[in-house]
Design an enzyme around this catalytic site. Sequence first.
Site, PDB file in Angstrom:
ATOM      1  N   SER A 182       0.798  -1.223   0.000  1.00  0.00           N
ATOM      2  CA  SER A 182       0.000   0.000   0.000  1.00  0.00           C
ATOM      3  C   SER A 182       0.833   1.277   0.000  1.00  0.00           C
ATOM      4  CB  SER A 182      -0.938   0.003   1.198  1.00  0.00           C
ATOM      5  OG  SER A 182      -0.214  -0.149   2.400  1.00  0.00           O
ATOM      6  N   HIS A 210      -5.510  -3.751  -2.045  1.00  0.00           N
ATOM      7  CA  HIS A 210      -5.338  -2.742  -3.093  1.00  0.00           C
ATOM      8  C   HIS A 210      -5.392  -3.339  -4.501  1.00  0.00           C
ATOM      9  CE1 HIS A 210      -4.575   0.830  -0.674  1.00  0.00           C
ATOM     10  NE2 HIS A 210      -4.079  -0.020   0.208  1.00  0.00           N
ATOM     11  N   LYS A 241     -12.202  -0.043  -0.679  1.00  0.00           N
ATOM     12  CA  LYS A 241     -11.382   0.794  -1.558  1.00  0.00           C
ATOM     13  C   LYS A 241     -12.054   0.868  -2.935  1.00  0.00           C
ATOM     14  CE  LYS A 241      -7.527  -0.613   1.319  1.00  0.00           C
ATOM     15  NZ  LYS A 241      -7.531   0.475   2.280  1.00  0.00           N
TER      16      LYS A 241
HETATM   17  C1  LIG Z   1      -2.773  -3.690   2.354  1.00  0.00           C
HETATM   18  C2  LIG Z   1      -3.974  -3.384   3.165  1.00  0.00           C
HETATM   19  N1  LIG Z   1      -4.611  -4.392   3.790  1.00  0.00           N
HETATM   20  C3  LIG Z   1      -5.706  -4.175   4.535  1.00  0.00           C
HETATM   21  C4  LIG Z   1      -6.221  -2.907   4.706  1.00  0.00           C
HETATM   22  C5  LIG Z   1      -7.400  -2.706   5.565  1.00  0.00           C
HETATM   23  O1  LIG Z   1      -8.553  -2.538   4.797  1.00  0.00           O
HETATM   24  P1  LIG Z   1      -9.797  -1.745   5.368  1.00  0.00           P
HETATM   25  O2  LIG Z   1      -9.559  -0.297   5.123  1.00  0.00           O
HETATM   26  O3  LIG Z   1     -10.949  -2.318   4.609  1.00  0.00           O
HETATM   27  O4  LIG Z   1      -9.882  -2.041   6.826  1.00  0.00           O
HETATM   28  C6  LIG Z   1      -5.612  -1.833   4.072  1.00  0.00           C
HETATM   29  C7  LIG Z   1      -6.192  -0.483   4.212  1.00  0.00           C
HETATM   30  O5  LIG Z   1      -5.735   0.458   4.635  1.00  0.00           O
HETATM   31  C8  LIG Z   1      -4.455  -2.068   3.291  1.00  0.00           C
HETATM   32  O6  LIG Z   1      -3.808  -1.060   2.712  1.00  0.00           O
END
Ligand SMILES: Cc1ncc(COP(=O)(O)O)c(C=O)c1O
Length: 393
Positions: A182, A210, A241
């Site tokens: 991310s 992502h 997202k």
């Molecule tokens: C790589 C990754 N995994 C999991 C998440 C968590 O997702 P959520 O925003 O749906 O809790 C994020 C979000 O920030 C992320 O970037």
Amino acid sequence: MRPDPLAFLDAELDALRSQGLHRSLRILEGRQQATAEFDHRSVVNLSSNNYLGLTTHPRLIERAIAAIREFGVGSGSVRTIAGTMVIHMELERRLATFKHTEAVVVFQSGFAANAGTVSAILNKEDVIISDALNHASIIDGCRLSRAAIKVFPHKDVDAARKILRDLPPDQRKLLITDGVFSMDGDLGSLPALCDAAEEFGCIMMVDDAHASGVFGRNGRGTVDHFNMHGRVDIQVGTLSKAMAALGGYVAGSASLIDFLYHRARPFLFSTSHPPSVAATCIAALDVLEQEPEIIDRLWDNTRFFKRGLETLGFNTGLSESPITPVIVGEGSRAMKLSDRLFEEGVFAQGIAYPTVARDKARVRTIVTAAHTKDELQFALDKFKLVGTELGLI
Ligand SMILES: Cc1ncc(COP(=O)(O)O)c(C=O)c1O
């Protein structure tokens, strides 16, 4: 008056201020879209994860409103008591078909999906082999499981193999990577990790937060992108997202999902989504299946913007996705770049330690399918102006 037992927090906050790392929250007035109103200023928005621009898609909005009319605004319970509604089950069936897996369970967030799953399936006798840049929700899940955690340097599959080689063959182990990282926008080494998982008998897990809606056919994720179907035991996706609403899901075998229904603590102990969220996600799946040209637009914009930043001479790292970092080094420099861009009408979040390494602070940009070329060119012009002013290019 008793002394404030939380007074130490002020010292911590002062330290952040003195390092130029203290942030106040930017407030969005109105809709999450390509040009949006944050803190009373209209800015080209390069900071959301709204990859496909679906937060304002009429089909999603109408489905959410219809679901509120039909089912009300809340589910009223956790899934395992009275909070499983027909629309939750419909979403899970749709996602399983979409991902080509036997079953899916939806969690309240991607964070809950990762942390809840890893902590449910492993315990203190087990070992987790995890990429150094895996998401915080994976790290927290690993810690909660109490399994031994062995971290391999980012994308270094040889190092992961070395760890695996040193473990007893009958050791239960999980090999885990992000699909798209991310902060850097690069892809996990999924094919090589799948090979290693098979050779050493690991459970293979990928966090496609992502990649959902972005990579693979119709946005099915990196397992589809790399054609790794059947080789990844646990796929996590997010609904927060590209899918524009909120939530995370785990796709895998029917036994895995049934087990998580019984043992994943966020599933057991936290209220399920409002029905409008499930309805919005179903509508987002309809869009992925029926309007794939939106994904083509995202990639067209991604190529345009990335090329623009590279031509200007910025260090954009090794990104392969719509996330493009502009790496500047020290934290305070990243914050300065972000603040000056904002004054000029571009919102690109500064990101510093501990989210990224101390010497790898950056401004992170994310383009969406909804940006026009004019908006992206405007942003590039401002990057040129501010980058020159700060001596970055
Ligand atoms: C790589 C990754 N995994 C999991 C998440 C968590 O997702 P959520 O925003 O749906 O809790 C994020 C979000 O920030 C992320 O970037």
